[in-house]
Design a protein around this motif. Structure first.
Motif, PDB file in Angstrom:
ATOM      1  N   LEU A  81       4.227   5.598  -5.234  1.00 26.88           N
ATOM      2  CA  LEU A  81       4.518   5.271  -7.072  1.00 26.88           C
ATOM      3  C   LEU A  81       3.456   6.417  -7.503  1.00 26.88           C
ATOM      4  O   LEU A  81       3.638   6.885  -8.460  1.00 26.88           O
ATOM      5  CB  LEU A  81       4.520   4.011  -7.565  1.00 26.88           C
ATOM      6  N   SER A  82       2.119   6.130  -7.133  1.00 21.45           N
ATOM      7  CA  SER A  82       1.150   7.149  -7.837  1.00 21.45           C
ATOM      8  C   SER A  82       1.302   8.614  -7.508  1.00 21.45           C
ATOM      9  O   SER A  82       1.081   9.379  -8.477  1.00 21.45           O
ATOM     10  CB  SER A  82      -0.135   6.670  -7.257  1.00 21.45           C
ATOM     11  N   ASN A  83       1.824   9.094  -6.325  1.00 23.14           N
ATOM     12  CA  ASN A  83       2.177  10.361  -6.151  1.00 23.14           C
ATOM     13  C   ASN A  83       3.091  10.822  -6.953  1.00 23.14           C
ATOM     14  O   ASN A  83       3.091  11.932  -7.530  1.00 23.14           O
ATOM     15  CB  ASN A  83       2.507  10.657  -4.677  1.00 23.14           C
ATOM     16  N   ASN A  84       4.315  10.225  -7.166  1.00 17.29           N
ATOM     17  CA  ASN A  84       5.469  10.758  -7.941  1.00 17.29           C
ATOM     18  C   ASN A  84       4.937  10.540  -9.546  1.00 17.29           C
ATOM     19  O   ASN A  84       5.501  11.445 -10.399  1.00 17.29           O
ATOM     20  CB  ASN A  84       6.550   9.647  -7.816  1.00 17.29           C
ATOM     21  N   ILE A  96       1.025  -1.266   0.033  1.00 18.66           N
ATOM     22  CA  ILE A  96       0.028   0.004  -0.077  1.00 18.66           C
ATOM     23  C   ILE A  96       0.667   1.168  -0.069  1.00 18.66           C
ATOM     24  O   ILE A  96       0.686   2.179  -0.636  1.00 18.66           O
ATOM     25  CB  ILE A  96      -0.870   0.043   1.241  1.00 18.66           C
ATOM     26  N   TYR A  97       1.938   1.279   0.701  1.00 24.76           N
ATOM     27  CA  TYR A  97       2.882   2.537   0.804  1.00 24.76           C
ATOM     28  C   TYR A  97       3.698   2.567  -0.569  1.00 24.76           C
ATOM     29  O   TYR A  97       3.536   3.620  -0.895  1.00 24.76           O
ATOM     30  CB  TYR A  97       3.810   2.081   1.961  1.00 24.76           C
TER      31      TYR A  97
END
Length: 65
Positions: free
Chosen positions: A34-37, A28-29
């Motif tokens: 990855l989605s944030n970046n 989950i982290y």
């Protein structure tokens, strides 16, 4: 008559549950990271207001590269 769970089986079940929780948290982290970046990489940035930088061919030739 139900079988009694041995000490080894109990320890294995506890370690399996702890491992499952750690893997779930790390997945989950990682997905969040990855989605944030990826979002920051793909979003459009405002245009550069500093003007267009032109290539100076005479200056390049003067460098004798």
């Amino acid at each position: 008559m139900p079988k009694k769970i041995s000490k080894l089986q109990r320890n294995l079940i506890i370690s399996a549950v702890v491992t499952l929780v750690l893997v779930a948290v790390s997945v989950i982290y990682s997905l969040g990271f990855l989605s944030n970046n990826l979002w920051r990489t793909l979003k459009l940035e405002p245009a550069n207001n500093g003007g267009v930088i032109e290539f100076d061919i005479k200056g390049f030739k003067a460098l004798n590269l």
